[in-house]
Design a protein around this motif. Structure first.
Motif, short mmCIF file in Angstrom:
data_model
loop_
_atom_site.label_atom_id
_atom_site.label_comp_id
_atom_site.label_asym_id
_atom_site.label_seq_id
_atom_site.Cartn_x
_atom_site.Cartn_y
_atom_site.Cartn_z
N SER A 1 94.77 61.74 34.42
CA SER A 1 94.41 63.13 34.67
C SER A 1 92.94 63.26 35.06
O SER A 1 92.59 63.98 36.00
CB SER A 1 94.69 63.97 33.42
N ARG A 2 92.07 62.52 34.38
CA ARG A 2 90.64 62.59 34.66
C ARG A 2 90.32 62.11 36.08
O ARG A 2 89.45 62.68 36.75
CB ARG A 2 89.89 61.73 33.65
N LEU A 3 91.04 61.08 36.53
CA LEU A 3 90.74 60.48 37.84
C LEU A 3 91.66 60.99 38.95
O LEU A 3 91.57 60.51 40.08
CB LEU A 3 90.84 58.96 37.73
N TYR A 4 92.56 61.94 38.61
CA TYR A 4 93.49 62.51 39.59
C TYR A 4 94.33 61.42 40.25
O TYR A 4 94.54 61.38 41.46
CB TYR A 4 92.73 63.31 40.67
N LEU A 5 94.84 60.51 39.40
CA LEU A 5 95.71 59.43 39.86
C LEU A 5 97.01 59.46 39.07
O LEU A 5 97.09 60.03 37.98
CB LEU A 5 95.03 58.07 39.66
N ALA A 6 98.04 58.82 39.62
CA ALA A 6 99.31 58.74 38.92
C ALA A 6 99.20 57.82 37.71
O ALA A 6 98.43 56.85 37.72
CB ALA A 6 100.39 58.21 39.87
N ARG A 7 99.95 58.13 36.67
CA ARG A 7 99.93 57.30 35.46
C ARG A 7 100.32 55.86 35.78
O ARG A 7 99.75 54.91 35.25
CB ARG A 7 100.88 57.88 34.41
N LYS A 8 101.29 55.68 36.68
CA LYS A 8 101.73 54.35 37.08
C LYS A 8 100.58 53.59 37.73
O LYS A 8 100.43 52.38 37.52
CB LYS A 8 102.91 54.47 38.04
N THR A 9 99.78 54.28 38.51
CA THR A 9 98.63 53.63 39.15
C THR A 9 97.65 53.12 38.11
O THR A 9 97.14 52.00 38.22
CB THR A 9 97.92 54.62 40.09
N ILE A 10 97.40 53.92 37.08
CA ILE A 10 96.49 53.51 36.01
C ILE A 10 97.07 52.29 35.27
O ILE A 10 96.34 51.34 34.97
CB ILE A 10 96.23 54.66 35.03
N LEU A 11 98.35 52.31 35.00
CA LEU A 11 98.98 51.17 34.32
C LEU A 11 98.82 49.90 35.14
O LEU A 11 98.53 48.82 34.60
CB LEU A 11 100.47 51.46 34.06
N ASN A 12 99.01 50.00 36.45
CA ASN A 12 98.85 48.84 37.33
C ASN A 12 97.41 48.35 37.33
O ASN A 12 97.15 47.14 37.30
CB ASN A 12 99.28 49.19 38.75
N ARG A 13 96.45 49.29 37.37
CA ARG A 13 95.05 48.89 37.38
C ARG A 13 94.64 48.26 36.04
O ARG A 13 93.84 47.33 36.00
CB ARG A 13 94.15 50.09 37.69
N VAL A 14 95.18 48.76 34.94
CA VAL A 14 94.89 48.16 33.63
C VAL A 14 95.43 46.74 33.58
O VAL A 14 94.78 45.83 33.05
CB VAL A 14 95.49 49.02 32.49
N SER A 15 96.61 46.53 34.15
CA SER A 15 97.16 45.17 34.22
C SER A 15 96.24 44.26 35.02
O SER A 15 96.01 43.10 34.64
CB SER A 15 98.56 45.22 34.86
N ASP A 16 95.69 44.78 36.11
CA ASP A 16 94.74 44.00 36.92
C ASP A 16 93.48 43.67 36.11
O ASP A 16 92.94 42.56 36.20
CB ASP A 16 94.34 44.78 38.17
N ILE A 17 93.00 44.64 35.34
CA ILE A 17 91.81 44.44 34.52
C ILE A 17 92.05 43.34 33.50
O ILE A 17 91.21 42.44 33.32
CB ILE A 17 91.43 45.76 33.81
N VAL A 18 93.18 43.38 32.83
CA VAL A 18 93.51 42.36 31.83
C VAL A 18 93.54 40.98 32.49
O VAL A 18 93.02 40.01 31.94
CB VAL A 18 94.87 42.68 31.16
N GLY A 19 94.13 40.90 33.68
CA GLY A 19 94.20 39.62 34.38
C GLY A 19 92.84 39.11 34.79
O GLY A 19 92.52 37.93 34.61
N LYS A 20 92.02 39.98 35.34
CA LYS A 20 90.69 39.55 35.81
C LYS A 20 89.79 39.12 34.66
O LYS A 20 88.98 38.20 34.80
CB LYS A 20 90.02 40.68 36.59
N LEU A 21 89.91 39.79 33.52
CA LEU A 21 89.07 39.44 32.37
C LEU A 21 89.63 38.27 31.58
O LEU A 21 88.99 37.80 30.64
CB LEU A 21 88.91 40.66 31.46
N ALA A 22 90.82 37.81 31.96
CA ALA A 22 91.46 36.65 31.31
C ALA A 22 91.64 36.86 29.81
O ALA A 22 91.46 35.95 29.02
CB ALA A 22 90.65 35.38 31.58
#
Length: 210
Positions: free
Chosen positions: A169-190
């Motif tokens: 809601s804060r970033l005006y993005l879909a919840r699914k988009t945020i979930l995907n980006r969080v998954s990317d964050i977890v992967g990049k940070l190992a």
């Protein structure tokens, strides 16, 4: 071929690391040193350095910082038996690229070296648990440098306590988009999961922008 430097003051460990690296067709050993002084005397540039935390003539974190100053593209992993939170956070806060425990499986260490070589932040299982336990804040955000601007923004909001829906809601993005980006964050940070990524963000002192 990834060029690897290993530094450890225990000859048996040093030989074991050399043999392990030789067993991987994608790695080549360019130096093996038993002290910080020996490591600093080496002239061939490695891609990844695997350093013991405690050396007879110095500290592995300080050595890593000096080696990075000489070779800015170098990736540095700390390899140690010490899993205390302060050492993990101090290592990552100093701009090093990973922290792996010596009781890790050989395959985990090889994977950590390959991941570090590609630019990923690497935390072994015991080290990531230490980050979760950490309460101190490191003043630098070097440990999050693998994230892009949007990922940093999302992680900062999660660190601030917002839920996935609130971030969306804060970033005006879909919840699914945020979930995907969080998954990317977890992967990049190992790290293993969202909670560990948030803990790493807290350790870096990450805060949402106004």
């Amino acid at each position: 071929m990834t060029r690897v430097l290993v530094v450890d003051d225990h000859p048996v460990v040093l030989r074991g690391l050399a043999s392990l690296i030789a067993s991987d067709d994608g790695l080549t050993l360019v130096g093996a040193a038993g002290s910080a002084g020996e490591a600093l005397a080496l002239v061939e540039e490695p891609d990844v350095a695997v350093l013991d935390l405690h050396l007879p003539d110095g500290d592995g974190i300080d050595l890593g910082r000096m080696l990075k100053s000489r070779w800015p593209r170098l990736r540095v992993l700390i390899l140690t038996m010490n899993a205390d939170s302060n050492s993990v956070v101090r290592s990552l806060g100093a701009g090093l690229d990973g922290y792996v425990l010596k009781d890790a499986d050989p395959e985990e260490l090889l994977s950590a070296i390959h991941s570090a070589a590609t630019g990923s932040l690497v935390l072994g299982s015991g080290a990531s648990e230490a980050v979760v336990r950490a309460t101190a804040s490191a003043p630098r955000t070097d440990l999050l440098s693998v994230l892009d601007a949007r990922e940093m923004e999302i992680l900062a909001l999660l660190v601030d306590g917002l839920s996935t829906s609130q971030v969306a809601s804060r970033l005006y993005l879909a919840r699914k988009t945020i979930l995907n980006r969080v998954s990317d964050i977890v992967g990049k940070l190992a790290v293993d999961n969202r909670a560990e990524a948030i803990a790493l963000g807290k350790a870096a002192g990450l805060q949402p922008s106004e």
